[in-house]
Scaffold this motif. Sequence first.
Motif, PDB file in Angstrom:
ATOM      1  N   VAL A  29      50.935  28.019  41.329  1.00  0.00           N
ATOM      2  CA  VAL A  29      49.839  28.811  41.891  1.00  0.00           C
ATOM      3  C   VAL A  29      48.644  27.885  42.064  1.00  0.00           C
ATOM      4  CG1 VAL A  29      48.288  30.779  41.589  1.00  0.00           C
ATOM      5  CG2 VAL A  29      50.601  30.879  40.657  1.00  0.00           C
ATOM      6  N   VAL A  30      47.993  27.966  43.221  1.00  0.00           N
ATOM      7  CA  VAL A  30      46.718  27.271  43.411  1.00  0.00           C
ATOM      8  C   VAL A  30      45.677  28.336  43.749  1.00  0.00           C
ATOM      9  CG1 VAL A  30      47.485  24.957  43.975  1.00  0.00           C
ATOM     10  CG2 VAL A  30      47.541  26.686  45.738  1.00  0.00           C
ATOM     11  N   ASP A  31      44.601  28.371  42.976  1.00  0.00           N
ATOM     12  CA  ASP A  31      43.611  29.444  43.058  1.00  0.00           C
ATOM     13  C   ASP A  31      42.232  28.826  42.838  1.00  0.00           C
ATOM     14  OD1 ASP A  31      41.766  31.479  42.287  1.00  0.00           O
ATOM     15  OD2 ASP A  31      43.377  32.762  41.574  1.00  0.00           O
ATOM     16  N   THR A  32      41.347  29.031  43.790  1.00  0.00           N
ATOM     17  CA  THR A  32      39.977  28.525  43.625  1.00  0.00           C
ATOM     18  C   THR A  32      38.991  29.480  44.284  1.00  0.00           C
ATOM     19  OG1 THR A  32      38.589  26.540  43.775  1.00  0.00           O
ATOM     20  CG2 THR A  32      39.882  27.118  45.731  1.00  0.00           C
ATOM     21  N   ASN A  33      37.738  29.444  43.819  1.00  0.00           N
ATOM     22  CA  ASN A  33      36.729  30.361  44.340  1.00  0.00           C
ATOM     23  C   ASN A  33      35.335  29.770  44.218  1.00  0.00           C
ATOM     24  OD1 ASN A  33      35.415  31.280  41.681  1.00  0.00           O
ATOM     25  ND2 ASN A  33      37.578  31.746  41.309  1.00  0.00           N
ATOM     26  N   VAL A  34      34.397  30.432  44.861  1.00  0.00           N
ATOM     27  CA  VAL A  34      32.975  30.107  44.744  1.00  0.00           C
ATOM     28  C   VAL A  34      32.315  31.260  44.008  1.00  0.00           C
ATOM     29  CG1 VAL A  34      30.833  29.646  45.970  1.00  0.00           C
ATOM     30  CG2 VAL A  34      32.994  28.714  46.833  1.00  0.00           C
ATOM     31  N   GLU A  35      31.551  30.930  42.954  1.00  0.00           N
ATOM     32  CA  GLU A  35      31.051  31.938  42.022  1.00  0.00           C
ATOM     33  C   GLU A  35      29.537  31.848  41.838  1.00  0.00           C
ATOM     34  OE1 GLU A  35      32.110  33.207  37.410  1.00  0.00           O
ATOM     35  OE2 GLU A  35      31.868  31.090  37.924  1.00  0.00           O
ATOM     36  N   TYR A  36      28.932  33.024  41.602  1.00  0.00           N
ATOM     37  CA  TYR A  36      27.530  33.124  41.168  1.00  0.00           C
ATOM     38  C   TYR A  36      27.493  33.840  39.822  1.00  0.00           C
ATOM     39  CZ  TYR A  36      22.933  35.172  40.439  1.00  0.00           C
ATOM     40  OH  TYR A  36      21.738  35.558  39.884  1.00  0.00           O
ATOM     41  N   VAL A  37      26.732  33.290  38.852  1.00  0.00           N
ATOM     42  CA  VAL A  37      26.538  33.910  37.539  1.00  0.00           C
ATOM     43  C   VAL A  37      25.067  33.758  37.140  1.00  0.00           C
ATOM     44  CG1 VAL A  37      27.343  34.046  35.158  1.00  0.00           C
ATOM     45  CG2 VAL A  37      28.863  33.137  36.903  1.00  0.00           C
ATOM     46  N   ASN A  38      24.489  34.804  36.530  1.00  0.00           N
ATOM     47  CA  ASN A  38      23.102  34.700  36.057  1.00  0.00           C
ATOM     48  C   ASN A  38      23.025  34.652  34.537  1.00  0.00           C
ATOM     49  OD1 ASN A  38      23.536  37.349  35.224  1.00  0.00           O
ATOM     50  ND2 ASN A  38      21.956  38.254  36.501  1.00  0.00           N
ATOM     51  N   HIS A  39      21.846  34.309  34.039  1.00  0.00           N
ATOM     52  CA  HIS A  39      21.525  34.297  32.605  1.00  0.00           C
ATOM     53  C   HIS A  39      22.432  33.371  31.793  1.00  0.00           C
ATOM     54  CE1 HIS A  39      19.762  38.635  33.164  1.00  0.00           C
ATOM     55  NE2 HIS A  39      19.053  37.690  33.785  1.00  0.00           N
ATOM     56  N   SER A  63      38.218  26.774  39.446  1.00  0.00           N
ATOM     57  CA  SER A  63      39.666  26.843  39.592  1.00  0.00           C
ATOM     58  C   SER A  63      40.169  28.023  38.784  1.00  0.00           C
ATOM     59  CB  SER A  63      40.327  25.558  39.094  1.00  0.00           C
ATOM     60  OG  SER A  63      41.736  25.650  39.194  1.00  0.00           O
ATOM     61  N   GLY A  64      40.882  28.942  39.440  1.00  0.00           N
ATOM     62  CA  GLY A  64      41.448  30.070  38.717  1.00  0.00           C
ATOM     63  C   GLY A  64      40.520  31.252  38.669  1.00  0.00           C
ATOM     64  N   GLY A  65      40.671  32.192  39.592  1.00  0.00           N
ATOM     65  CA  GLY A  65      39.882  33.410  39.573  1.00  0.00           C
ATOM     66  C   GLY A  65      40.713  34.573  39.062  1.00  0.00           C
ATOM     67  N   ILE A  66      41.839  34.830  39.731  1.00  0.00           N
ATOM     68  CA  ILE A  66      42.742  35.885  39.267  1.00  0.00           C
ATOM     69  C   ILE A  66      44.061  35.312  38.748  1.00  0.00           C
ATOM     70  CG2 ILE A  66      41.721  37.736  40.587  1.00  0.00           C
ATOM     71  CD1 ILE A  66      43.782  37.362  42.731  1.00  0.00           C
ATOM     72  N   SER A  67      44.271  34.017  38.945  1.00  0.00           N
ATOM     73  CA  SER A  67      45.423  33.325  38.340  1.00  0.00           C
ATOM     74  C   SER A  67      45.001  31.906  37.989  1.00  0.00           C
ATOM     75  CB  SER A  67      46.617  33.258  39.311  1.00  0.00           C
ATOM     76  OG  SER A  67      47.125  34.528  39.599  1.00  0.00           O
ATOM     77  N   ASN A 375      22.362  40.448  28.945  1.00  0.00           N
ATOM     78  CA  ASN A 375      23.387  40.855  29.899  1.00  0.00           C
ATOM     79  C   ASN A 375      23.697  39.699  30.847  1.00  0.00           C
ATOM     80  OD1 ASN A 375      21.757  41.249  32.579  1.00  0.00           O
ATOM     81  ND2 ASN A 375      20.563  42.326  31.003  1.00  0.00           N
ATOM     82  N   MET A 376      24.832  39.801  31.514  1.00  0.00           N
ATOM     83  CA  MET A 376      25.238  38.767  32.457  1.00  0.00           C
ATOM     84  C   MET A 376      26.035  39.399  33.591  1.00  0.00           C
ATOM     85  SD  MET A 376      27.482  35.270  31.763  1.00  0.00           S
ATOM     86  CE  MET A 376      26.193  34.493  30.764  1.00  0.00           C
ATOM     87  N   PHE A 377      25.791  38.935  34.805  1.00  0.00           N
ATOM     88  CA  PHE A 377      26.524  39.401  35.984  1.00  0.00           C
ATOM     89  C   PHE A 377      27.151  38.203  36.682  1.00  0.00           C
ATOM     90  CE2 PHE A 377      26.591  39.856  40.614  1.00  0.00           C
ATOM     91  CZ  PHE A 377      27.444  40.949  40.748  1.00  0.00           C
ATOM     92  N   GLY A 378      28.369  38.386  37.155  1.00  0.00           N
ATOM     93  CA  GLY A 378      29.039  37.337  37.900  1.00  0.00           C
ATOM     94  C   GLY A 378      29.847  37.901  39.047  1.00  0.00           C
ATOM     95  N   ALA A 379      29.977  37.129  40.110  1.00  0.00           N
ATOM     96  CA  ALA A 379      30.792  37.522  41.258  1.00  0.00           C
ATOM     97  C   ALA A 379      31.363  36.275  41.903  1.00  0.00           C
ATOM     98  CB  ALA A 379      29.959  38.307  42.275  1.00  0.00           C
ATOM     99  N   ALA A 380      32.587  36.389  42.402  1.00  0.00           N
ATOM    100  CA  ALA A 380      33.242  35.241  43.015  1.00  0.00           C
ATOM    101  C   ALA A 380      34.143  35.697  44.152  1.00  0.00           C
ATOM    102  CB  ALA A 380      34.059  34.468  41.981  1.00  0.00           C
ATOM    103  N   VAL A 381      34.223  34.870  45.175  1.00  0.00           N
ATOM    104  CA  VAL A 381      35.140  35.084  46.293  1.00  0.00           C
ATOM    105  C   VAL A 381      36.075  33.889  46.340  1.00  0.00           C
ATOM    106  CG1 VAL A 381      35.378  35.334  48.798  1.00  0.00           C
ATOM    107  CG2 VAL A 381      33.480  36.439  47.596  1.00  0.00           C
ATOM    108  N   GLY A 382      37.381  34.148  46.396  1.00  0.00           N
ATOM    109  CA  GLY A 382      38.330  33.043  46.334  1.00  0.00           C
ATOM    110  C   GLY A 382      39.601  33.293  47.109  1.00  0.00           C
ATOM    111  N   ILE A 383      40.446  32.294  47.117  1.00  0.00           N
ATOM    112  CA  ILE A 383      41.739  32.368  47.778  1.00  0.00           C
ATOM    113  C   ILE A 383      42.809  31.833  46.826  1.00  0.00           C
ATOM    114  CG2 ILE A 383      41.461  30.085  48.870  1.00  0.00           C
ATOM    115  CD1 ILE A 383      42.957  31.300  51.327  1.00  0.00           C
TER     116      ILE A 383
END
Length: 387
Positions: A29-39, A63-67, A375-383
């Motif tokens: 499996v190859v899995d990578t994404n771009v992420e934003y996280v605060n705090h 590397s590795g968002g859902i796998s 608290n902390m929030f994060g979001a990522a979009v990946g393939i």
Amino acid sequence: MKIRTLAAAAALACSGGALAQATVTLYGVVDTNVEYVNHVGAVPVASNQFNRGPANDVYRMNSGGISGSRWGMRGTEDLGGGLKGLFVLESGFNLDTGTMQQSNRLFGRQAFVGLQKDGIGQISLGRQYTSMFEALANFSPTAYATQYEPVVLQSGPNFRADNTIKYSGKFGPVTALAHWSFGTGLALPATVGIATPVGGNGEVPGQFRRDTAWGAAAAYQGGPFGVTFGYDQWNPTIGTSNGTVKKAVVGASYSYGPAKIMGGYRWGQNKNAADVVIQRDDFYWVGATYQVTPTIGLTLEYNYDDVKSLYGDTNVANPWQVAFVANYAFSKRTDLYLTTAYAKNAGLMLESLATVYANSLSLGNSYVLANGQSNMFGAAVGIRHKF
């Protein structure tokens, strides 16, 4: 892809050995994404004077968002009479940098060899997943999604263990698992509240119990209903002796058409080398998956940890997290995803002193709450692509 072991068969023929049907499969499996996280703060260790530091917004590639990104080989050989020889070698790596994971191990995710007998089960030896971790795989809504799943809080940082002998057997709708590790090979550095490192390489002469681990689990999946239960114990090095990390779990699931609901409860108790309780908590999770169309899947998960005591503090603010994953499949092999999470009273993955910051140390990306933050929030979009 599958590669027939013709070379191995030819070697056996030359040596006069009996030929047996054997296969080797290369997968990954190859899995990578771009992420934003605060705090975001720093992991509090000796090099920064155990200071989490100020809050920062972080933009990064992961590397590795859902796998978890990986490649591996697994093979079987039919030995006749329902008996098979088998092996698995699986290497985790960081797709964004090309470096190895799991403390730079070549095959850090799994590495074992074993025998399997129809109607009896499988015995395997090597680096393997714990029984409880494996049993819970089908009862965690996000299926151990690498980025935000609080798997360390749920199953412990020792969910992979070196030097392990493991039994697994499937009997109709029932799966039975048990394992013993002669030395887990897990070591965590000293951090706030812990004066010395925790864990080690194990197999210490004259100290048989030190760094050992064991556990057992069973799961039932009959039609739309499933249930599992298990126990796990790790005896990590603390100073020149060892403590105990104990966990017991029960989980359930129910499928209805394109939807599946899952949830569970995990009891936990940790003691130091003097047999004094240093951590006691009750961890709960609930969530659901929904296949909107054959190409679109949605996942929602809620986690809550009721902290009874943590290093003598009985008034710890209980951490919780909600996570959401949306997945679009271009094909059976390639998909695009969005993953988000919000955590309160801990970092994402419920990262805190209660996890000994093991997630951040393992991934190389901090999910530690900075000083003064709750608290902390994060979001990522990946393939992701599977092969």
